[in-house]
Each structure stands twice: as C-alpha cells, then as structure tokens.
Design an enzyme around this catalytic site. Structure first.
Site, PDB file in Angstrom:
ATOM      1  N   GLU A  59       1.354  -4.509  10.934  1.00 26.21           N
ATOM      2  CA  GLU A  59       0.713  -3.187  10.943  1.00 26.21           C
ATOM      3  C   GLU A  59       1.521  -2.353  11.922  1.00 26.21           C
ATOM      4  O   GLU A  59       1.477  -2.561  13.125  1.00 26.21           O
ATOM      5  CB  GLU A  59      -0.750  -3.304  11.383  1.00 26.21           C
ATOM      6  CG  GLU A  59      -1.628  -4.122  10.453  1.00 26.21           C
ATOM      7  CD  GLU A  59      -2.057  -3.360   9.203  1.00 26.21           C
ATOM      8  OE1 GLU A  59      -1.698  -2.162   9.074  1.00 26.21           O
ATOM      9  OE2 GLU A  59      -2.729  -3.961   8.344  1.00 26.21           O
ATOM     10  N   HIS A 106       0.875  -1.184   0.000  1.00 22.57           N
ATOM     11  CA  HIS A 106       0.000   0.000   0.000  1.00 22.57           C
ATOM     12  C   HIS A 106       0.907   1.227   0.000  1.00 22.57           C
ATOM     13  O   HIS A 106       1.637   1.457   0.971  1.00 22.57           O
ATOM     14  CB  HIS A 106      -0.932  -0.010   1.210  1.00 22.57           C
ATOM     15  CG  HIS A 106      -1.956  -1.111   1.136  1.00 22.57           C
ATOM     16  ND1 HIS A 106      -2.437  -1.761   2.231  1.00 22.57           N
ATOM     17  CD2 HIS A 106      -2.571  -1.660   0.046  1.00 22.57           C
ATOM     18  CE1 HIS A 106      -3.322  -2.680   1.836  1.00 22.57           C
ATOM     19  NE2 HIS A 106      -3.418  -2.632   0.523  1.00 22.57           N
ATOM     20  N   HIS A 141       2.666  -2.898   6.731  1.00 21.81           N
ATOM     21  CA  HIS A 141       1.533  -2.015   6.430  1.00 21.81           C
ATOM     22  C   HIS A 141       1.453  -0.940   7.503  1.00 21.81           C
ATOM     23  O   HIS A 141       2.239  -0.932   8.450  1.00 21.81           O
ATOM     24  CB  HIS A 141       0.230  -2.813   6.414  1.00 21.81           C
ATOM     25  CG  HIS A 141       0.082  -3.702   5.224  1.00 21.81           C
ATOM     26  ND1 HIS A 141      -0.759  -3.420   4.185  1.00 21.81           N
ATOM     27  CD2 HIS A 141       0.696  -4.869   4.912  1.00 21.81           C
ATOM     28  CE1 HIS A 141      -0.674  -4.375   3.280  1.00 21.81           C
ATOM     29  NE2 HIS A 141       0.204  -5.276   3.697  1.00 21.81           N
ATOM     30  N   GLU A 146       1.524   3.686   2.916  1.00 19.18           N
ATOM     31  CA  GLU A 146       1.897   3.123   4.220  1.00 19.18           C
ATOM     32  C   GLU A 146       3.414   2.879   4.227  1.00 19.18           C
ATOM     33  O   GLU A 146       3.874   1.739   4.154  1.00 19.18           O
ATOM     34  CB  GLU A 146       1.105   1.831   4.464  1.00 19.18           C
ATOM     35  CG  GLU A 146      -0.405   2.079   4.502  1.00 19.18           C
ATOM     36  CD  GLU A 146      -1.257   0.809   4.451  1.00 19.18           C
ATOM     37  OE1 GLU A 146      -0.699  -0.291   4.615  1.00 19.18           O
ATOM     38  OE2 GLU A 146      -2.470   0.933   4.241  1.00 19.18           O
TER      39      GLU A 146
HETATM   40 ZN    ZN Z   1      -2.021  -1.775   4.180  1.00 20.45          ZN
END
Ligand code: ZN
Length: 583
Positions: free
Chosen positions: A373, A200, A298, A203
C-alpha cells in the site's frame, strides 16, 4: 527526461533512451498500442467525495456497513488507533450515501478531495498523447506508453531485458511486462522475483514506481557507484508487471470492465471461483514460473500488508513475511513512521478479506507475496511522483535482494549429476518449497535461527540436514545431492493423498494426485463420519494439486483437537488419510 533531475549519473544513457522511446512512438507501434484509451477517454465525473468517520471500535464498522453499505468502501480506507482501539474510516461516498449516514445519525466530516487533481491532470495529459514524448516518470503514463516504453527498452538494452505479454483484458488491452536480468533470453539458477501493481485501476502510483524501477535498473547497470543495481540484475530475474487492470485505469475505477474487484477474485484456501480473465492470466503466469518473492502495489494506505487476509491464523512463514515486509518499510520513512507499527501489518489484523491475490500466491505457489500500500492518496498529483520515487527506490531494491535470504542452493541427483525436481521442507514450518526443475535451485526465506531441512524427490532417498544456521540479511547456501532410491517407483497412475504437516496446528496442506481429468471431491470428516469441511468440489486436470485446511469447519469455527479424516473421491475411486489436529 526530467526524472533524472541530476540525481542519476549517466545522463547520456538517459538521452539515448529518450530518443529510442520517441522513435518507437513515431515508427513502430508496440503490439496492441492502438491505445483504446483515446477512443474511450471521457472526462471523469466525480460523483463521490472523501469523508472522515470516527467510530469507537471494529464492531461499529460492521454495524455501519450493515446500516449504510458504502459502495466504494475498501479496507484501504480503515485505520485503527493501536492504543485506544478507535477506528477512523476515510472512504469516498456519494451524496445519497451521505444522506443515509445523516439519517442513521452517523457523523462524518467532508474532506478536501486531493484525488481529483491527480485524476484530472492525468486525463488532461492523456488527451495530448501521442504528440508528446513518453515522459512517464513525472506524469502518469497511458496504457499504450507502457507498451512503447518497454519495447524501446528491449531495443536499447537487449542484453538486459525483454518484453512479454501475460494476456489481454476484458476489453482486449494488452497486459505488458518486462523481464530485467543479465542474459534475459534464458533462465538461470537465480531467484525469480515478480513486482506487479494496480489491479485496482484507480491506484496507479505503484505502476509508475515499477516503470521508474525498470528505467533505474537498465540505465544504471554497470555504472560505478551502482554496484547494488548491477548485482541485482546479474543475480536475480525480475519480472515487472506494472498494470494489472488497464481497463480500470483508463476508466478511473477500482474494478475491471466487468465491475469486478480483482483482489477478491482469487481462489481462497477455503475455495472460491475465478470469474475474471485478468485473474486467470495472472494465475497462469504465476504458475508457469517459479517466483520466490513478489509484491502487488495498491494505494489508499501506506503499509506493507502480509498474508493471511482471509483468516486470523498466522501463516507458518509469519516471521519471514514480517522480515520481508520490513525490508521494504525500513527504507521508506513515511511508511515506517506512519499509522502502522514499523509500517507493516498482518492482513486479517487490519481487515479480513477473502479471495485476495496475496493469499492465493502464498498457498498455491512457493512464493511469498506482500501487498504494497504505497500511499494514503490513491491518485496524487503527478508533481508528487518524484518524491514518492525517492521514498520507494531503496525499498524496492532491498525487497528484491531479500529473495536470497534464508537458505538457498541446488539439488542434484547423485547418479546423473542433473538437477532434480525436489521438495524442500523445513521442520516446524508447514510450507514446503520445490526446486525449479530446470536448474534444481530452491529458495526458502527463513528468519535468523537454526533449522532442520529435508529434501525429497520422486525416485530418490530423502535427505535430512540438521542444524542449518541462518542470519536474516545474509544468504546461507546449501547445495545437496540425493541418492537414488533402490525400492520400486510408486504407481503414479492411482489417486493419492498426503497431508503435511501432520499432526498439525493451525494449518495442514493436503497434496493429492489425480491420474486423469475429472470431478474431484475433497473433504474433511470427523471420526463419526460427519462432514466438517469441503475443500474441493471441482473439475481438475490430471496431475498433482493441493488444498490447505485451517482446522475450521464450514461455518469458520475452529475444530477441537483430535483425529479427522480427509477423503478424496474421483469417480468411483477413493482414498483417505488420517489427520491429527493438536492444540
Ligand atoms: Zn487496492
């Protein structure tokens, strides 16, 4: 090199590296470093803003998204209170979406936009490149700086690293990587670990952390007090792939240049088509190596999220995946003490998603992949990157180290003494792993316990070793030798199909051999011959393949206990095998 900030001994090494990076920028641009970002750079237009929406439960989330489909909504925006079940959404929405929410009677609170500062600051810094030194550690690097920095590392540390490219993006940008390992030009009987990030594009924090990790490993290798770093570089092969989606990064978007969400683009165990070149390149690279453990970075939440994403069924490796995730979260205090219990979550339990990278890696390769994350703010101000590194440095080192936890060893042939291309199966654990044929080494992450391992290889007698003890955190080494099988070699020129485990619950993996390239149809039928589930209807190359059946039908409902048949058709040839689902 403000990264060092006096915390890392060996500053002289850091200065050498800085000079090397400066020289690389001035003299020899790295491959593809014509920095399309400069030509395409435009100030970001912030058409959206962050809000907070409080809902009573998950069902209300589904209703909301049906009423007002929020274009930028992703599961990173979702929090569930473990006690009350109340759900909080933290998405970015547009003015038009805000009006629709208001019209639908859904209350929201507008939040301060903490991401704007990070984005604007990064873009302002990019506008000054290349007159500026590549100080990647306290600023967001440009795409080109990743290439020049890795090239400089290879020049400065030729015995510890090498650069590679794993392909080009939709817009032709290079996908750069760096292998860090003692003797990087050859492979050895050591676990391969992949660390990648930023599929992404908006990110980018994980990308910076992986750049920092490369610097940290290379600068501190062999230094007194850094025995952990030296041991990792000596005993592991670490593949660092910091930026999976440069086109999205430069545009400041989640999606790639075709508008595709790359973390919904991988084939799920239930099927699905790959449409994006970045995905194809990544799959090729993953399958050309023999990774044991990996993560993909991410942002938007702070948690380690482990497979499955696509189904609530737990993987056969659930215990090991939880322990592996804890290796990361335990060393990251904000993560460990954050929203999620101990900083980890099962993917589907958080939010069901289909076509994710981690699910594909888990079922299609021998690797355990976890989604990192790395922070609630996707693109924080660069002044915070230093603190984020402090929170993630030990986590990254411990995560890599865990690739040897459980059982590992080498499988060789008794008659030749050579390494074998063998399969290692743990009783009660549906996911077998194979050896790296070049060296015969295997790695099976297992929790603390006692296990029965079976080793199989074409042309050799199977060997079962009971009572193998493991302690998480300490590798158990088990080298084995297989005896040649005196019976005739089975004909590999015909269609074959086997299921493991069988009987099974909840998942079984169907391995099959196709003798020539062609259209393959693989499906599950009940005893009346009715279609239950199609697992493959696609062109496949000659060779071995597999699919996973999770015991569910086409509609996603669990099937009853009983007997089923899997049938594989290749042209006029057909083969079937009996499956037993036991609940
Ligand atoms: Zn992501």
């Amino acid at each position: 090199m403000t990264l060092l900030r006096g915390r890392i001994p060996g500053l002289a090494g850091g200065l050498v590296c800085l000079l090397a990076v400066g020289m690389a920028l001035a003299e020899t641009p790295a491959p593809g470093s014509d920095n399309p970002g400069q030509a395409l750079w435009q100030p970001a237009v912030f058409a959206d803003f962050p809000v907070r929406i409080e809902l009573t439960d998950r069902a209300a989330v589904t209703r909301l998204l049906e009423t007002v489909p929020l274009a930028a909504f992703s599961r990173e925006d979702l929090r569930t209170d473990p006690v009350t079940g109340q759900v909080i959404l933290l998405p970015r929405i547009t003015e038009a979406e805000a009006r629709r929410l208001t019209a639908a009677g859904i209350a929201f609170t507008r939040l301060t936009d903490l991401e704007q500062a990070g984005r604007r600051q990064a873009e302002a810094a990019w506008a000054l490149v290349p007159t500026k030194d590549a100080q990647i550690w306290t600023a967001y690097p440009t795409h080109a700086q990743i290439g020049t920095t890795f090239a400089a590392y290879q020049d400065s540390f030729p015995t510890l690293c090498r650069t590679f490219s794993w392909g080009q993006t939709v817009l032709g940008r290079e996908l750069w990587g760096l292998v860090v390992s003692a003797d990087p030009q050859t492979t050895a009987a050591e676990p391969e670990v992949r660390l990648s990030s930023s599929m992404h594009g908006d990110e980018p924090v994980g990308m910076v952390m992986l750049m920092n990790l490369a610097e940290y490993l290379l600068e501190n290798y062999g230094e007194p007090g850094f025995e952990d770093v030296t041991s990792l570089v000596d005993n592991y092969e670490i593949h660092i792939m910091p930026l999976h989606n440069p086109d999205g990064y430069i545009a400041g978007t989640r999606v790639n240049a075709n508008g595709a969400d790359l973390n919904r683009n991988y084939p799920a165990p239930t099927g699905g088509q790959v449409s994006q070149i970045e995905t194809t390149h990544f799959m090729d690279y993953a399958q050309a190596h023999h990774f044991v453990v990996s993560l993909n970075g991410h942002g938007g939440a702070l948690v380690m999220n482990y497979p499955w994403d696509y189904t609530f069924a737990l993987t056969p490796d659930d215990a090991a995946l939880q322990l592996l995730s804890l290796e990361y979260s335990t060393w990251n205090l904000p993560m460990y003490n954050g929203w999620f219990d101990q900083g980890i979550t099962n993917g589907a339990e958080w939010y069901v998603a289909t076509g994710t990278l981690q699910d594909w890696v888990y079922y299609a390769t021998d690797c355990l992949d976890v989604t990192l994350e790395i922070g609630d703010i996707k693109w924080p101000a660069a002044t915070q990157l230093d603190d984020v590194w402090d929170d993630n440095r030990e986590s990254l080192l411990h995560y890599v180290k865990a690739a040897r936890y459980g059982v590992n060893g080498v499988v060789t042939a008794e008659d030749t003494g050579l390494p074998l291309d063998a399969m290692v199966t743990v009783f009660g654990n549906g996911e077998s792993v194979s050896t790296d044929p070049a060296h015969g080494d295997y790695y099976k992450l297992l929790p603390t316990g006692s296990f029965e391992l079976t080793f199989t290889a074409d042309g050799y007698l199977p060997l079962t070793v009971p009572g193998v003890s493991t302690v998480w955190g300490t590798p158990t080494v088990l080298d084995v030798t297989l005896e040649p099988d005196p019976s005739p070699v089975p004909d590999l020129r015909v269609v074959q199909l086997t299921a493991r485990p069988n009987p099974f619950n909840p998942l079984t993996r169907l391995d099959f051999t196709v003798p020539r390239t062609g259209r393959v149809h693989l499906a599950v039928y009940d005893v009346q011959g009715r279609l239950v589930r199609t697992l493959a209807r696609t062109d496949l190359e000659a060779g071995t393949h597999h699919r996973v059946w999770d015991g569910r039908n086409e509609a996603g409902s669990p099937s009853a206990s009983g007997i089923y048949f899997a049938r594989l058709d290749l042209g006029a040839e057909s083969v079937a095998t009996k499956l037993m689902l036991v609940k």
